[in-house]
Design a protein around this motif. Sequence first.
Motif, PDB file in Angstrom:
ATOM      1  N   PRO A  45       5.298   1.031  -5.429  1.00 22.09           N
ATOM      2  CA  PRO A  45       4.292   0.002  -5.700  1.00 22.09           C
ATOM      3  C   PRO A  45       3.285  -0.159  -4.550  1.00 22.09           C
ATOM      4  CG  PRO A  45       6.449  -0.787  -6.339  1.00 22.09           C
ATOM      5  CD  PRO A  45       6.648   0.524  -5.635  1.00 22.09           C
ATOM      6  N   GLU A  46       3.734   0.083  -3.317  1.00 22.73           N
ATOM      7  CA  GLU A  46       2.824  -0.037  -2.177  1.00 22.73           C
ATOM      8  C   GLU A  46       1.723   1.018  -2.248  1.00 22.73           C
ATOM      9  OE1 GLU A  46       6.269   0.298  -1.632  1.00 22.73           O
ATOM     10  OE2 GLU A  46       6.529  -1.870  -1.512  1.00 22.73           O
ATOM     11  N   ILE A  47       2.081   2.227  -2.627  1.00 22.04           N
ATOM     12  CA  ILE A  47       1.091   3.290  -2.752  1.00 22.04           C
ATOM     13  C   ILE A  47       0.171   2.994  -3.938  1.00 22.04           C
ATOM     14  CG2 ILE A  47       0.754   5.729  -3.282  1.00 22.04           C
ATOM     15  CD1 ILE A  47       3.315   6.285  -1.706  1.00 22.04           C
ATOM     16  N   ALA A  48       0.758   2.504  -5.018  1.00 21.81           N
ATOM     17  CA  ALA A  48      -0.034   2.213  -6.209  1.00 21.81           C
ATOM     18  C   ALA A  48      -1.049   1.091  -5.959  1.00 21.81           C
ATOM     19  CB  ALA A  48       0.874   1.823  -7.371  1.00 21.81           C
ATOM     20  N   ALA A  49      -0.724   0.190  -5.047  1.00 17.51           N
ATOM     21  CA  ALA A  49      -1.616  -0.933  -4.765  1.00 17.51           C
ATOM     22  C   ALA A  49      -2.863  -0.507  -4.010  1.00 17.51           C
ATOM     23  CB  ALA A  49      -0.871  -1.999  -3.984  1.00 17.51           C
TER      24      ALA A  49
ATOM     25  N   GLY B 189      -7.319   4.467 -18.246  1.00 14.98           N
ATOM     26  CA  GLY B 189      -6.470   5.655 -18.179  1.00 14.98           C
ATOM     27  C   GLY B 189      -5.835   5.817 -16.819  1.00 14.98           C
ATOM     28  N   VAL B 190      -6.615   5.602 -15.783  1.00 14.52           N
ATOM     29  CA  VAL B 190      -6.080   5.695 -14.415  1.00 14.52           C
ATOM     30  C   VAL B 190      -5.016   4.624 -14.208  1.00 14.52           C
ATOM     31  CG1 VAL B 190      -6.655   5.365 -11.974  1.00 14.52           C
ATOM     32  CG2 VAL B 190      -8.125   6.769 -13.432  1.00 14.52           C
ATOM     33  N   GLU B 191      -5.295   3.434 -14.675  1.00 12.49           N
ATOM     34  CA  GLU B 191      -4.332   2.335 -14.532  1.00 12.49           C
ATOM     35  C   GLU B 191      -3.024   2.677 -15.243  1.00 12.49           C
ATOM     36  OE1 GLU B 191      -3.975  -2.269 -15.979  1.00 12.49           O
ATOM     37  OE2 GLU B 191      -5.947  -1.555 -15.342  1.00 12.49           O
ATOM     38  N   GLN B 192      -3.124   3.198 -16.455  1.00 11.25           N
ATOM     39  CA  GLN B 192      -1.923   3.563 -17.212  1.00 11.25           C
ATOM     40  C   GLN B 192      -1.152   4.675 -16.506  1.00 11.25           C
ATOM     41  OE1 GLN B 192      -1.229   0.887 -19.305  1.00 11.25           O
ATOM     42  NE2 GLN B 192      -0.193   2.579 -20.289  1.00 11.25           N
TER      43      GLN B 192
ATOM     44  N   VAL C 209      -1.036   5.300 -13.289  1.00 14.07           N
ATOM     45  CA  VAL C 209      -0.365   4.733 -12.114  1.00 14.07           C
ATOM     46  C   VAL C 209       0.887   3.966 -12.547  1.00 14.07           C
ATOM     47  CG1 VAL C 209      -0.576   3.032 -10.259  1.00 14.07           C
ATOM     48  CG2 VAL C 209      -2.417   4.659 -10.685  1.00 14.07           C
ATOM     49  N   ILE C 210       0.775   3.206 -13.597  1.00 10.54           N
ATOM     50  CA  ILE C 210       1.937   2.447 -14.093  1.00 10.54           C
ATOM     51  C   ILE C 210       3.046   3.400 -14.514  1.00 10.54           C
ATOM     52  CG2 ILE C 210       2.733   0.974 -15.984  1.00 10.54           C
ATOM     53  CD1 ILE C 210      -0.018  -0.449 -15.804  1.00 10.54           C
ATOM     54  N   THR C 211       2.688   4.459 -15.215  1.00  9.20           N
ATOM     55  CA  THR C 211       3.680   5.442 -15.654  1.00  9.20           C
ATOM     56  C   THR C 211       4.358   6.107 -14.462  1.00  9.20           C
ATOM     57  OG1 THR C 211       2.420   5.863 -17.677  1.00  9.20           O
ATOM     58  CG2 THR C 211       4.016   7.545 -17.024  1.00  9.20           C
ATOM     59  N   LEU C 212       3.569   6.481 -13.459  1.00 10.39           N
ATOM     60  CA  LEU C 212       4.152   7.110 -12.271  1.00 10.39           C
ATOM     61  C   LEU C 212       5.086   6.156 -11.535  1.00 10.39           C
ATOM     62  CD1 LEU C 212       1.063   9.066 -10.899  1.00 10.39           C
ATOM     63  CD2 LEU C 212       3.138  10.035 -11.924  1.00 10.39           C
TER      64      LEU C 212
END
Length: 60
Positions: free
Chosen positions: A55-59, A39-42, A44-47
Amino acid sequence: MYDERIRQLDHQWATYAYAREEEIEYGMAQAIERGRAEGVEQAVITLMKKGHISPEIAAT
């Protein structure tokens, strides 16, 4: 002797029942944890797709 064997079998079945309950609880805990991670991964992808985070923040 018969009573002793019945007691042994009763203990054996109780042990199996306890192990099954523990296995079910463990499996449910693992499924919940995996669901949270996915759920967290999804999220982050949606955001990222909506441009709310880079993408840098998501990494991180």
